[in-house]
Design a protein around this motif. Structure first.
Motif, PDB file in Angstrom:
ATOM      1  N   ASP A   6       0.856  -1.182   0.000  1.00  0.00           N
ATOM      2  CA  ASP A   6       0.000   0.000   0.000  1.00  0.00           C
ATOM      3  C   ASP A   6       0.893   1.234   0.000  1.00  0.00           C
ATOM      4  N   PRO A   7       1.227   1.762  -1.197  1.00  0.00           N
ATOM      5  CA  PRO A   7       2.105   2.942  -1.255  1.00  0.00           C
ATOM      6  C   PRO A   7       1.554   4.144  -0.532  1.00  0.00           C
ATOM      7  N   ALA A   8       0.267   4.098  -0.187  1.00  0.00           N
ATOM      8  CA  ALA A   8      -0.327   5.236   0.505  1.00  0.00           C
ATOM      9  C   ALA A   8       0.241   5.429   1.906  1.00  0.00           C
ATOM     10  N   ASP A   9       0.950   4.418   2.436  1.00  0.00           N
ATOM     11  CA  ASP A   9       1.487   4.553   3.789  1.00  0.00           C
ATOM     12  C   ASP A   9       2.763   5.388   3.834  1.00  0.00           C
ATOM     13  N   GLY A  10       3.147   5.928   2.688  1.00  0.00           N
ATOM     14  CA  GLY A  10       4.317   6.808   2.657  1.00  0.00           C
ATOM     15  C   GLY A  10       5.608   6.107   2.300  1.00  0.00           C
ATOM     16  N   GLU A  11       5.625   4.797   2.230  1.00  0.00           N
ATOM     17  CA  GLU A  11       6.821   4.044   1.884  1.00  0.00           C
ATOM     18  C   GLU A  11       6.540   3.287   0.593  1.00  0.00           C
ATOM     19  N   ARG A  12       7.156   3.719  -0.515  1.00  0.00           N
ATOM     20  CA  ARG A  12       6.896   3.056  -1.788  1.00  0.00           C
ATOM     21  C   ARG A  12       7.621   1.726  -1.890  1.00  0.00           C
ATOM     22  N   TRP A  13       8.786   1.628  -1.248  1.00  0.00           N
ATOM     23  CA  TRP A  13       9.590   0.409  -1.312  1.00  0.00           C
ATOM     24  C   TRP A  13       9.871  -0.084   0.105  1.00  0.00           C
ATOM     25  N   ARG A  14       9.975  -1.390   0.217  1.00  0.00           N
ATOM     26  CA  ARG A  14      10.348  -2.024   1.483  1.00  0.00           C
ATOM     27  C   ARG A  14      11.425  -3.070   1.222  1.00  0.00           C
ATOM     28  N   VAL A  15      12.168  -3.380   2.280  1.00  0.00           N
ATOM     29  CA  VAL A  15      13.289  -4.308   2.162  1.00  0.00           C
ATOM     30  C   VAL A  15      12.871  -5.679   2.669  1.00  0.00           C
ATOM     31  N   HIS A  16      13.176  -6.707   1.879  1.00  0.00           N
ATOM     32  CA  HIS A  16      12.981  -8.096   2.284  1.00  0.00           C
ATOM     33  C   HIS A  16      14.354  -8.754   2.346  1.00  0.00           C
ATOM     34  N   ARG A  17      14.704  -9.301   3.511  1.00  0.00           N
ATOM     35  CA  ARG A  17      15.964 -10.039   3.646  1.00  0.00           C
ATOM     36  C   ARG A  17      15.733 -11.470   3.201  1.00  0.00           C
ATOM     37  N   GLN A  18      16.374 -11.856   2.089  1.00  0.00           N
ATOM     38  CA  GLN A  18      16.121 -13.161   1.475  1.00  0.00           C
ATOM     39  C   GLN A  18      17.414 -13.963   1.366  1.00  0.00           C
ATOM     40  N   PRO A  19      17.361 -15.279   1.667  1.00  0.00           N
ATOM     41  CA  PRO A  19      18.526 -16.128   1.390  1.00  0.00           C
ATOM     42  C   PRO A  19      18.808 -16.157  -0.110  1.00  0.00           C
ATOM     43  N   LEU A  20      20.069 -16.176  -0.492  1.00  0.00           N
ATOM     44  CA  LEU A  20      20.423 -16.127  -1.906  1.00  0.00           C
ATOM     45  C   LEU A  20      19.913 -17.327  -2.680  1.00  0.00           C
ATOM     46  N   ASP A  21      19.750 -18.459  -2.002  1.00  0.00           N
ATOM     47  CA  ASP A  21      19.273 -19.650  -2.702  1.00  0.00           C
ATOM     48  C   ASP A  21      17.766 -19.856  -2.546  1.00  0.00           C
ATOM     49  N   GLY A  22      17.056 -18.843  -2.028  1.00  0.00           N
ATOM     50  CA  GLY A  22      15.625 -18.970  -1.825  1.00  0.00           C
ATOM     51  C   GLY A  22      14.828 -18.690  -3.093  1.00  0.00           C
ATOM     52  N   ALA A  23      13.588 -19.145  -3.100  1.00  0.00           N
ATOM     53  CA  ALA A  23      12.722 -18.964  -4.267  1.00  0.00           C
ATOM     54  C   ALA A  23      12.392 -17.495  -4.492  1.00  0.00           C
ATOM     55  N   ASP A  24      12.393 -16.676  -3.446  1.00  0.00           N
ATOM     56  CA  ASP A  24      12.042 -15.262  -3.569  1.00  0.00           C
ATOM     57  C   ASP A  24      13.261 -14.370  -3.763  1.00  0.00           C
ATOM     58  N   ALA A  25      14.404 -14.961  -4.001  1.00  0.00           N
ATOM     59  CA  ALA A  25      15.624 -14.173  -4.169  1.00  0.00           C
ATOM     60  C   ALA A  25      15.705 -13.666  -5.611  1.00  0.00           C
ATOM     61  N   HIS A  26      14.950 -12.647  -5.912  1.00  0.00           N
ATOM     62  CA  HIS A  26      15.011 -12.006  -7.220  1.00  0.00           C
ATOM     63  C   HIS A  26      14.753 -10.521  -7.042  1.00  0.00           C
ATOM     64  N   GLU A  27      15.290  -9.744  -7.948  1.00  0.00           N
ATOM     65  CA  GLU A  27      15.206  -8.302  -7.854  1.00  0.00           C
ATOM     66  C   GLU A  27      13.890  -7.801  -8.439  1.00  0.00           C
ATOM     67  N   SER A  28      13.424  -6.679  -7.942  1.00  0.00           N
ATOM     68  CA  SER A  28      12.196  -6.073  -8.449  1.00  0.00           C
ATOM     69  C   SER A  28      12.446  -4.606  -8.782  1.00  0.00           C
ATOM     70  N   SER A  29      13.509  -4.339  -9.519  1.00  0.00           N
ATOM     71  CA  SER A  29      13.848  -2.961  -9.856  1.00  0.00           C
ATOM     72  C   SER A  29      12.923  -2.372 -10.909  1.00  0.00           C
ATOM     73  N   ARG A  30      12.220  -3.256 -11.664  1.00  0.00           N
ATOM     74  CA  ARG A  30      11.331  -2.855 -12.765  1.00  0.00           C
ATOM     75  C   ARG A  30      12.101  -2.337 -13.965  1.00  0.00           C
ATOM     76  N   LEU A  31      13.344  -2.723 -14.058  1.00  0.00           N
ATOM     77  CA  LEU A  31      14.131  -2.465 -15.248  1.00  0.00           C
ATOM     78  C   LEU A  31      14.308  -3.755 -16.028  1.00  0.00           C
TER      79      LEU A  31
END
Length: 576
Positions: A312-337
């Motif tokens: 919910d970008p309305a809370d004033g924070e557009r981005w948040r940090v997720h600490r992910q193990p490098l070998d985890g399924a969610d270890a991918h970037e979301s830069s939108r580039l």
């Protein structure tokens, strides 16, 4: 005087063995120490416990030393005189004067308990006690002199500046004599190096944390106050920073300082984690795995700080940090580039000659990634400074130097409309038509059959559609068509994948640092990455090839080589 010393070793009431010893002396020394005529062991027997002196009539006089005792007739006494066949106890042993055989002046029989063991504690205590009465008067005088020089004079100067100046002028001892070692180089600053009282505010007491924080209030703490280890961790500054020690280094580099706590698993408090580049940590593993050494099995794999768009970008924070193990399924970037590393590093597909440069060579990592002076981070990637050298924003072959602005779609549309309205107006004035094409199969010229304003807007709209559907903005950005205009998804690049660690690229960029001669690509597998979502950070398996503690000839690391105890982003010590 010739004395017969008969030693009978007993175990209970049974005789184990017997030994007769002839001694030519006037007195027998008895004790547990070396050099005694009769060495006996057991509780209560000092190193020099007693002296036996034969007397006339077959009697035996016993004088104890150093506070020792003997037992005679059930009484503990310091001295006694025994008649023939009258027994006395020394510890667990018994002795008595007996009739002397022909040729001897006296005889002593000792019944030794064969099971008695040497008492080191009593032996040492007796040795120290026995030395005190032997001190000569000049030794007492020397002790008084030491107190005067080492305590009285320095203390007088400590409490009275005038006395201190006088003592120093005559070369006498000042309170500098009390220093246990040199001051650390970090504290060689005015107001501290020349004034012991700046830190030692109370005589003969260790420096308190409050005194340290008086200067270091802007230093950050190690963990949040609600951390589960808070009650166990004393946290005194002096536990880790030891002043007046050589070598003069305030930082304890031994890993044991860290593994004392981190050798066991701990609950992770994501809510209390310091922000990363101003963005809160929204998710992290629930547990911190144990750390015992920097090896593949002694240190958990690294956690990457991955950026995720806020729910919910309305809370004033557009981005948040997720600490992910490098070998985890969610270890991918979301830069939108959109960026394929493999194509840009393929010498058969891309070279510097594709841009304004005339150099015909393959792209290298440092063509885009420029290391900052501190050696850890790289300068931010921008279109203007990094990409524009190869990727021109020209849109009109007739005017190749004219560039589109790299910015919001509305700004881009305004630029195109202004350009094409002018082109339509020029065409209406019968000037030669100017080609405005992007792809080979597009008509060479555009003809304006209506008003220049309408034509310019129409041509600008067509160019916008090409940029956002075929080639241009859509090549690198995630785009979509809104109700009134094209939109570009906000872009955010990760500046620091491992904010809780330090890493100096400079020694690792030396080709001699790796046996294979590789530099960047030896650790970052960029040539195999075809998606910008790939996290090209190496894991611990890569690091331990050179830095594993359990491998010979490795470059050993301590915890403080990569981690700061006072963690950036945490609360300040002055606030606690």
């Amino acid at each position: 005087m010739l004395i017969l010393l008969r030693q009978i070793r007993m175990r209970g009431e049974r005789i184990v063995d017997q030994r007769d010893l002839e001694l030519d002396t006037a007195a027998l020394r008895v004790g547990s120490g070396k050099g005694q005529d009769l060495q006996l062991f057991g509780d209560g027997i000092g190193a020099e416990h007693a002296v036996l002196r034969p007397q006339a009539g077959g009697r035996l006089r016993i004088d104890t030393r150093g506070g020792g005792r003997i037992r005679v007739d059930g009484q503990d006494v310091a001295r006694a005189e025994l008649a023939p066949d009258e027994w006395a106890r020394i510890g667990p042993h018994r002795l008595a004067p007996v009739a002397a055989p022909p040729g001897f002046d006296a005889a002593v029989e000792v019944r030794i308990d064969a099971d008695a063991a040497q008492s080191i504690k009593d032996r040492l205590r007796s040795e120290l006690t026995l030395k005190l009465p032997r001190v000569r008067r000049h030794a007492y005088g020397l002790a008084l002199l030491v107190l005067l020089v080492g305590l009285a004079f320095p203390m007088a100067g400590y409490f009275d500046d005038r006395a201190d100046a006088t003592i120093e002028r005559f070369g006498g001892p000042t309170d500098d004599l009390w220093s246990s070692g040199p001051l650390a180089s970090a504290h060689h600053v005015p107001g501290i190096a020349d004034d012991c009282n700046a830190c030692h505010v109370e005589p003969f007491k260790r420096v308190s944390d409050e005194t340290c924080i008086g200067c270091h209030e802007r230093t950050t703490v190690h963990f949040a106050p609600v951390h589960p280890l808070t009650e166990e961790f004393d946290g005194a500054c002096r536990d880790c920073h030891r002043e007046h020690n050589e070598p003069s280094n305030l930082i304890v580099r031994d890993k044991g300082q860290c593994t004392d706590c981190h050798a066991r698993a701990m609950r992770r408090l994501a809510d209390a984690a310091p922000a990363v580049d101003g963005m809160p940590v929204a998710r992290a593993p629930d547990e911190m795995r144990p750390v015992t050494a920097f090896t593949a099995g002694g240190h958990p794999d690294f956690l990457a700080s991955v950026l995720r768009p806020a729910d919910d970008p309305a809370d004033g924070e557009r981005w948040r940090v997720h600490r992910q193990p490098l070998d985890g399924a969610d270890a991918h970037e979301s830069s939108r580039l959109k960026f394929p590393h493999d194509i840009h590093l393929d010498a058969d597909k891309v070279s510097l000659a594709d841009g304004p440069s005339s150099v015909d060579r393959a792209l290298a990592c440092d063509d885009c990634h420029s290391l900052e002076k501190e050696g850890e981070h790289f300068r931010a990637i921008t279109m203007e400074d990094t990409c524009a050298g190869c990727h021109s924003l020209a849109f009109d072959d007739a005017q190749p130097d004219r560039q589109l602005p790299h910015g919001e779609p509305a700004t881009l549309r305004t630029h195109l409309e202004e350009y094409y309205v002018r082109q339509a107006a020029i065409q209406r004035r019968a000037e030669p038509p100017r080609p405005a094409r992007r792809v080979p199969d597009e008509p060479i010229t555009r003809r304006c059959e209506g008003e220049p304003l309408d034509c310019g807007r129409e041509w600008a709209d067509a160019e916008m559609d090409k940029l956002f559907t075929k080639a241009g903005c859509v090549s690198c950005h995630e785009v979509e068509r809104g109700e009134d205009e094209w939109t570009v998804a906000p872009v955010k690049l990760v500046r620091d994948w491992f904010p809780a660690a330090r890493f100096d690229h400079r020694p690792h960029l030396n080709p001699g640092a790796r046996a294979d001669g590789e530099t960047c690509l030896g650790c970052h597998e960029a040539t195999a990455s075809s998606h910008s979502e790939d996290i090209l950070m190496p894991g611990i398996d890569n690091c331990v090839t050179c830095h594993a503690e359990d491998r010979p000839r490795s470059v050993a690391l301590q915890c403080v080589d990569c981690h700061s105890f006072h963690r950036p982003g945490m609360a300040l010590m002055g606030e606690h």
